[in-house]
Design an enzyme around this catalytic site. Structure first.
Site, PDB file in Angstrom:
ATOM      1  N   ASP A  37       0.897  -1.094   0.161  1.00  6.01           N
ATOM      2  CA  ASP A  37       0.157   0.126   0.016  1.00  6.01           C
ATOM      3  C   ASP A  37       0.805   1.212  -0.165  1.00  6.01           C
ATOM      4  OD1 ASP A  37      -2.908  -1.059   0.301  1.00  6.01           O
ATOM      5  OD2 ASP A  37      -1.820  -2.029   2.228  1.00  6.01           O
ATOM      6  N   GLY A 146      -4.806   0.259   7.992  1.00  2.00           N
ATOM      7  CA  GLY A 146      -5.497  -1.245   8.419  1.00  2.00           C
ATOM      8  C   GLY A 146      -6.268  -1.167   9.573  1.00  2.00           C
ATOM      9  N   ASP A 175      -9.998  -6.347   0.160  1.00  5.87           N
ATOM     10  CA  ASP A 175      -9.135  -5.762   0.657  1.00  5.87           C
ATOM     11  C   ASP A 175      -9.634  -4.599   1.817  1.00  5.87           C
ATOM     12  OD1 ASP A 175      -6.579  -4.320   1.486  1.00  5.87           O
ATOM     13  OD2 ASP A 175      -6.438  -3.363  -0.419  1.00  5.87           O
ATOM     14  N   GLY A 176      -9.317  -5.422   3.088  1.00  2.73           N
ATOM     15  CA  GLY A 176      -9.898  -4.478   4.305  1.00  2.73           C
ATOM     16  C   GLY A 176     -10.783  -5.126   5.185  1.00  2.73           C
TER      17      GLY A 176
HETATM   18  C1  DX5 Z   1      -6.194  -0.152   3.269  1.00  2.00           C
HETATM   19  C2  DX5 Z   1      -5.376  -1.088   2.528  1.00  2.00           C
HETATM   20  C3  DX5 Z   1      -5.242  -2.286   2.899  1.00  2.00           C
HETATM   21  C4  DX5 Z   1      -4.813  -2.756   4.520  1.00  2.00           C
HETATM   22  C5  DX5 Z   1      -5.759  -3.735   4.856  1.00  2.00           C
HETATM   23  O1  DX5 Z   1      -6.073   1.102   2.548  1.00  2.00           O
HETATM   24  O2  DX5 Z   1      -5.616  -0.910   1.239  1.00  2.00           O
HETATM   25  O3  DX5 Z   1      -4.547  -3.094   2.147  1.00  2.00           O
HETATM   26  O4  DX5 Z   1      -3.514  -3.154   4.357  1.00  2.00           O
HETATM   27  O5  DX5 Z   1      -5.595  -3.920   6.267  1.00  2.00           O
HETATM   28  P1  DX5 Z   1      -6.185  -4.899   7.076  1.00  2.00           P
HETATM   29  O6  DX5 Z   1      -6.238  -6.042   6.446  1.00  2.00           O
HETATM   30  O7  DX5 Z   1      -5.676  -4.705   8.509  1.00  2.00           O
HETATM   31  O8  DX5 Z   1      -7.844  -4.181   7.155  1.00  2.00           O
HETATM   32 ZN    ZN Z   2      -4.558  -2.080  -0.118  1.00  2.00          ZN
END
Ligand code: DX5
Ligand code: ZN
Length: 227
Positions: A37, A146, A175-176
């Site tokens: 990211d 995250g 993602d997320g």
């Molecule tokens: C958020 C990012 C994600 C992030 C996800 O903007 O795009 O890739 O790393 O994190 P988690 O898995 O902790 O939600």
């Molecule tokens: Zn991401």
């Protein structure tokens, strides 16, 4: 043809004091590729890392690097990210006015290109570019940080995208907030790629393999026939 299930760690949740080890550990634990990211503090309200960090970790694994680009102007980052060892760039459909030109520039550079839909972007946004890209990433949190909760209200969008993709060779990622509890929901809705930061790294190094294997098993067990 069913797309293979892919489990993709996002290093945003890694322990940065031991970043090299965090890359080699999840590599050995069965990660299919790495999600990086890149945030510039403008597209989202956070700063992360850029090409120098990507270059530093590139020799540690043979697995592909996908960059989730949250920096503008995007065009200025394509060559530096390619030179640092990136294999694919994912850009938000609403990032800048001419996203198709950016996608074309990514492809011209020899990398693969994918689109990212933020929670506010409708599935239809990807339509004009479906024949150029091989990856769609559905953000299931507000981008930038995250550790947020997976937005289950977006599951119908995943199903809609899966049906729009049809037989095209396009991976559909979430993602997320992706973790053991949400992988089954996303798989059922039609996702075949699972990007997880906290969901993998919070398990601790001794449980990376167990976590990645469990996510893969849950995804395979819950995906609809033919997806
Ligand atoms: C958020 C990012 C994600 C992030 C996800 O903007 O795009 O890739 O790393 O994190 P988690 O898995 O902790 O939600
Ligand atoms: Zn991401």
């Amino acid at each position: 043809m069913a797309r293979p299930i892919q489990i993709i760690p996002s290093i945003l949740a890694a322990d940065y004091t031991r970043l090299g080890d965090e890359v080699t550990s999840v590599d050995g634990a069965g990660a299919d590729r790495f999600h990086l990211d890149v945030m510039d503090g403008h597209v989202v309200k956070n700063l992360s890392f850029g090409p120098d960090v990507i270059r530093a970790i590139r020799p540690l694994t043979q697995k592909p690097f996908e960059v989730h680009l949250m920096a503008t102007p995007a065009i200025d980052w394509i060559q530096p990210l390619k030179a640092a060892g990136s294999d694919r760039i994912l850009i938000h459909v609403g990032l800048e006015a001419n996203v198709s030109a950016i996608v074309q520039a990514i492809l011209d550079s020899g990398m693969q290109a994918g689109l990212v839909l933020t929670p506010d972007d409708d599935a239809e946004c990807v339509m004009p570019l479906l024949d150029l890209i091989d990856y769609i990433n559905v953000l299931t949190v507000i981008p930038g940080f995250g550790g947020q909760a997976f937005m289950t209200s977006l599951l119908p969008k995943i199903t809609e995208l899966r049906s729009m993709i049809g037989e095209r060779p396009i991976d559909l990622a979430v993602d997320g907030g992706v973790n053991m509890a949400t992988v089954p929901l996303a798989a059922k809705a039609g996702a075949n790629a699972f990007i997880a930061g906290t969901g993998i790294y919070s398990a601790g190094a001794s449980r990376y393999a167990e976590t990645i294997n469990a996510m893969r098993m849950l995804a395979n067990a819950n995906r609809p026939i033919g997806v």
